[in-house]
Design an enzyme around this catalytic site. Sequence first.
Site, PDB file in Angstrom:
ATOM      1  N   SER A  88       0.796  -1.239   0.000  1.00 37.63           N
ATOM      2  CA  SER A  88       0.000   0.000   0.000  1.00 37.63           C
ATOM      3  C   SER A  88       0.822   1.281   0.000  1.00 37.63           C
ATOM      4  CB  SER A  88      -0.914   0.031   1.217  1.00 37.63           C
ATOM      5  OG  SER A  88      -2.105  -0.613   0.928  1.00 37.63           O
ATOM      6  N   LYS A  95       0.660   3.516  -2.946  1.00 36.71           N
ATOM      7  CA  LYS A  95      -0.491   4.400  -3.207  1.00 36.71           C
ATOM      8  C   LYS A  95      -0.104   5.871  -3.150  1.00 36.71           C
ATOM      9  CE  LYS A  95      -3.719   1.023  -1.203  1.00 36.71           C
ATOM     10  NZ  LYS A  95      -4.441   0.651   0.040  1.00 36.71           N
ATOM     11  N   TYR A  97      -2.700  -2.201 -10.609  1.00 38.34           N
ATOM     12  CA  TYR A  97      -2.729  -1.993  -9.154  1.00 38.34           C
ATOM     13  C   TYR A  97      -1.956  -3.112  -8.436  1.00 38.34           C
ATOM     14  CZ  TYR A  97      -4.400  -1.995  -4.371  1.00 38.34           C
ATOM     15  OH  TYR A  97      -4.435  -2.022  -2.995  1.00 38.34           O
ATOM     16  N   TYR A 126      -4.856   4.148   7.669  1.00 38.35           N
ATOM     17  CA  TYR A 126      -6.188   3.516   7.720  1.00 38.35           C
ATOM     18  C   TYR A 126      -6.936   3.893   8.985  1.00 38.35           C
ATOM     19  CZ  TYR A 126      -3.594   0.758   4.381  1.00 38.35           C
ATOM     20  OH  TYR A 126      -2.792   0.366   3.365  1.00 38.35           O
ATOM     21  N   VAL A 168       0.911  -3.685   3.996  1.00 37.35           N
ATOM     22  CA  VAL A 168       0.739  -4.971   4.685  1.00 37.35           C
ATOM     23  C   VAL A 168       1.965  -5.883   4.667  1.00 37.35           C
ATOM     24  CG1 VAL A 168      -1.772  -5.278   4.705  1.00 37.35           C
ATOM     25  CG2 VAL A 168      -0.473  -5.890   2.666  1.00 37.35           C
TER      26      VAL A 168
HETATM   27  N1  GLN Z   1      -1.992  -5.185  -2.208  1.00 34.82           N
HETATM   28  C1  GLN Z   1      -2.652  -5.040  -0.938  1.00 34.82           C
HETATM   29  C2  GLN Z   1      -4.161  -5.110  -1.127  1.00 34.82           C
HETATM   30  O1  GLN Z   1      -4.663  -4.544  -2.057  1.00 34.82           O
HETATM   31  C3  GLN Z   1      -2.254  -3.767  -0.303  1.00 34.82           C
HETATM   32  C4  GLN Z   1      -2.929  -3.524   1.016  1.00 34.82           C
HETATM   33  C5  GLN Z   1      -2.056  -2.878   2.041  1.00 34.82           C
HETATM   34  O2  GLN Z   1      -0.833  -2.858   1.957  1.00 34.82           O
HETATM   35  N2  GLN Z   1      -2.687  -2.397   3.091  1.00 34.82           N
HETATM   36  O3  GLN Z   1      -4.852  -5.710  -0.351  1.00 34.82           O
END
Ligand code: GLN
Length: 322
Positions: A63, A66, A189, A241, A259
């Site tokens: 993530s 992003k 993505y 988050y 994550v």
């Molecule tokens: N690739 C992961 C997903 O889309 C990224 C989520 C994350 O790092 N919080 O679930």
Amino acid sequence: MIPLHSFLEKLHHTYSALETGQVASYIPELAKANPDWFAISVVTTGGQVIEVGDYQQKFTIQSISKVFVYGMALEIHGRERLLEKVSVEPTGDPFNSLIRLDEDSHRPFNPMINAGAIATTSLLQGDGPTERLNQLLLMFERYVGHEVFIDMPTFISERVTGHRNRAMAHLMLNFGMIDKDIAAVLDLYFQQCAVMVTCHDLALMAATLANQGVNPITGVQAVSPDYIRDILSVMYTCGMYNFAGEWAYRVGIPAKSGVSGGILAVVPDQAGIAVFSPRLDSNGNSIRAIQVFQDLSREYGLHLFDLSMGRCVFSQALQSAG
Ligand code: GLN
């Protein structure tokens, strides 16, 4: 004041003993991470590097990507047009929530949750999927100063199991929030999430944001300085988050987690900081990384609204490191 390198060593030693939390496994390939990996890296806007632990260990950015893709979308579309497509409201929801898609405005809430990130990725331009992927990789390369690669097993692993993200893309297509070929958008993505980085790379990427978009080691302009404030604002309000509020309260600098266990944070005009440790809490944030950032913020007065220690404590610590 404790010199930065000694403090990083102390934090690394202290929190190595913290073994709570779980490595992410909903993307099967991520479960292969060694839960004991642990690194802390600081890169200053002057290009100085202070780091401890497994800072050369490669892992997928997840993530954290992003943030940088949002920067790319800002450069392509500009602030106001992008805001029409993706809002900047924190949700207080988990990253993979699909309950709250704003059907009235036709915008996902913010670009740091998966829905908003998928919508943001759908706004990238380029002639076909290969060209769009190349543009994305070139963008990451400006931040890290070397070639970047996608981890194929992680990409494939998420591609075959990412049903929730696929459901989100379908819902957004239904609501008219995205209008491209969603299979291609999801692939891009998943690819951006599977870009391989090290903790050192993440700190350098954060330092680039701290340095008006200029990579402090290579001198390359990675993103226009016009959009740094937008990127940092969204990181500050939405980067962690459903822990974003508490992070702003306790740590008080713009940050983003992923994550795979990384968290990067920006101390504007001073440094980028990254911590990597794969064991996560229930919000999907690295447990050791949160502890390290809390202690760093307290020790050096990093909180943006904490003026009690003066602004110079951290810069003194950085100088003493050099
Ligand atoms: N690739 C992961 C997903 O889309 C990224 C989520 C994350 O790092 N919080 O679930």
